[in-house]
Design a protein around this motif. Structure first.
Motif, short mmCIF file in Angstrom:
data_model
loop_
_atom_site.label_atom_id
_atom_site.label_comp_id
_atom_site.label_asym_id
_atom_site.label_seq_id
_atom_site.Cartn_x
_atom_site.Cartn_y
_atom_site.Cartn_z
N SER A 153 35.31 41.40 38.23
CA SER A 153 36.48 42.27 38.00
C SER A 153 37.90 41.54 38.02
N ALA A 154 37.99 40.81 39.25
CA ALA A 154 39.25 40.09 39.50
C ALA A 154 39.53 39.04 38.48
N VAL A 155 38.52 38.15 38.19
CA VAL A 155 38.58 37.14 37.04
C VAL A 155 38.88 37.58 35.92
N GLU A 156 38.19 38.69 35.39
CA GLU A 156 38.67 39.14 34.19
C GLU A 156 40.06 39.91 33.94
N LYS A 157 40.39 40.62 35.22
CA LYS A 157 41.76 41.19 35.28
C LYS A 157 42.79 39.90 35.31
N GLN A 158 42.66 39.04 35.71
CA GLN A 158 43.50 37.94 35.92
C GLN A 158 43.60 37.23 34.46
N LYS A 159 42.40 37.28 33.73
CA LYS A 159 42.64 36.70 32.29
C LYS A 159 43.56 37.55 31.45
N THR A 160 43.43 39.07 31.60
CA THR A 160 43.98 39.93 30.73
C THR A 160 45.56 39.87 31.16
N ILE A 161 45.88 39.52 32.54
CA ILE A 161 47.08 39.47 33.10
C ILE A 161 48.00 38.12 32.34
N THR A 162 47.03 36.96 32.33
CA THR A 162 47.57 35.85 31.63
C THR A 162 47.61 35.88 30.45
N GLU A 163 46.86 36.56 29.47
CA GLU A 163 47.07 36.76 27.99
C GLU A 163 48.18 37.79 27.78
N ILE A 164 48.40 38.86 28.44
CA ILE A 164 49.56 39.77 28.42
C ILE A 164 50.90 39.03 28.48
N ARG A 165 50.81 38.04 29.66
CA ARG A 165 52.19 37.25 29.87
C ARG A 165 52.56 36.59 28.69
N ASP A 166 51.54 35.99 27.91
CA ASP A 166 51.73 35.01 26.72
C ASP A 166 52.33 35.83 25.33
N VAL A 167 51.76 37.06 25.40
CA VAL A 167 51.81 37.67 23.90
C VAL A 167 53.54 38.24 23.92
N ARG A 168 53.89 38.11 22.52
CA ARG A 168 55.47 38.78 22.43
C ARG A 168 55.41 40.42 22.48
N PHE A 169 54.46 40.93 21.80
CA PHE A 169 54.48 42.24 21.77
C PHE A 169 52.97 42.93 21.88
N LEU A 170 52.95 44.17 22.38
CA LEU A 170 51.63 44.92 22.50
C LEU A 170 51.89 46.43 22.38
N SER A 171 50.76 47.07 22.22
CA SER A 171 50.98 48.31 22.09
C SER A 171 49.94 48.99 23.40
#
Length: 377
Positions: A153-171
């Protein structure tokens, strides 16, 4: 600046006019830092520009955590995970590393398939052992599996945090739920584009302290903050939010949607498409007493007969075998709330109609409760 050198606070940053200062380290780690501190939230000004305030921030627990995180960033080998892996590589043989890989993959399979933790030991001892894999006795317990689940869970969550940090927009997508203890919770997801394709990521599930609009919004914000979307980054990234049509969410005066629009005016609020379609269909058949009444009651009643009785399902399959007819699984009553699942239920009902009628006619000749239900249909 003299204050910086005198106090040993090389983490302080200053504006050009020296009327505002902030913490350079804390601002690099918004998910760890104290978001309510003036040294993080826009910088300290006015009366906050005092020596005791600087020292208080320097000794605050969250600032110390940020300092440690920065030290780890500059020295990757000092990361707890990296230190542990280096120690494992130095001390543990390649065979044991393979055992850990098998245990982690087995854990991932159990979670993905929603299997009980009690199945973990059986899968490891019986299945893996019969495949010729010797994995020993370590971690073959509920607590052992739980430790692997937390790590994954911690590894997957960190992947999500990294992806979110790099995106410009999200919903953001949010919906309420109630668990078995009758605790109201809010499920939060985010959706964004990755490599040109839309992806949806689970963020968190948060207990709601108060089930009103401010309480629901606070739960949503808390969930988004867990993946790095704080008060500073969220307004610049949030393009829209998807909510259901409950009054607490869509109320025009004080609903969650209205509160979000006040804080982030450019954010679009979308009424859940599935809910909208469901409401439209309900409105369309509202005046049809046959579809909305007798047909729906009959469909759910027939499904209940076979849902709660393995014996009834076996008898239905025996009739299908005798008639040489293929059947489809009815599913459960809870699974026919949405339009798509209702369509599947009606399809299964239509496909099974001959077999079902034959079975119910035979069942109606009995004298038990199921016979009475069958005669009613």
């Amino acid at each position: 600046m003299k204050l910086t050198s005198r106090l040993g606070c090389d983490w302080l940053g200053f504006s050009d006019d020296k009327k505002r200062m902030w913490c350079n380290v804390c601002m690099q780690y918004p998910t760890i830092a104290d978001s309510g501190s003036s040294f993080v939230k826009g910088g300290a000004t006015g009366d906050a520009l005092r020596k005791q305030n600087v020292l208080a921030h320097a000794n605050s627990p969250k600032h110390i955590l940020c300092i440690k995180a920065d030290l780890v960033k500059m020295n990757p080998d000092k990361k707890p995970l990296n230190k542990m892996m280096n120690r494992i590589r130095a001390e543990v043989s390649q065979q044991k590393l393979e055992i850990y890989r098998i245990l982690v993959n087995t854990t991932h399979f159990c979670v993905k398939e929603e299997l009980a933790f009690l199945k973990f030991r059986g899968l490891c001892c019986l299945l893996q052992a019969r495949n010729g894999l010797k994995i020993g006795e370590n971690y073959l317990s509920n607590n052992g599996m739980l430790s692997f689940v937390k790590s994954i869970s911690a590894v997957e969550k960190q992947k999500t945090i990294t992806e979110i940090r790099d995106v410009r927009f999200l919903s953001a997508l949010s919906d309420g739920s109630t668990d078995r203890s009758q605790t109201e919770e809010e499920l939060v997801y985010v959706r964004y584009c990755k490599d040109g394709s839309p992806v949806t990521r689970y963020v968190n599930i948060i207990d709601i302290e108060h089930a009103d609009a401010p309480g629901t919004l606070a739960a949503i914000n808390k969930g988004l903050q867990s993946v790095g979307l704080d008060d500073i980054t969220l307004p610049s990234k949030l393009a829209c939010i998807n909510l259901d049509g409950a009054s607490v969410n869509m109320g025009k005066k004080s609903g969650v949607a209205t509160l979000i629009k006040r804080e982030i005016p450019h954010a679009l609020v979308i009424h859940c498409i599935a809910h909208n379609l469901e409401l439209a269909v309900l409105d369309a058949v509202k005046g049809d007493t046959y579809i909305h009444g007798k047909f729906e009651d009959t469909l759910k009643g027939v499904i209940k007969i076979y849902q709660y009785s393995p014996k009834m399902r076996r008898e239905l399959n025996s009739v299908a075998l005798f008639l040489e007819k293929a059947t489809s699984q009815f599913g459960t009553v809870q699974q026919i709330r949405w339009l798509a699942s209702q369509e599947r239920a009606i399809y299964a009902f239509a496909k099974n109609i001959q077999v079902t009628v034959t079975h119910l006619e035979n069942l109606a000749n009995g004298k038990n409760d199921n016979a009475a239900r069958a005669r009613a249909f």
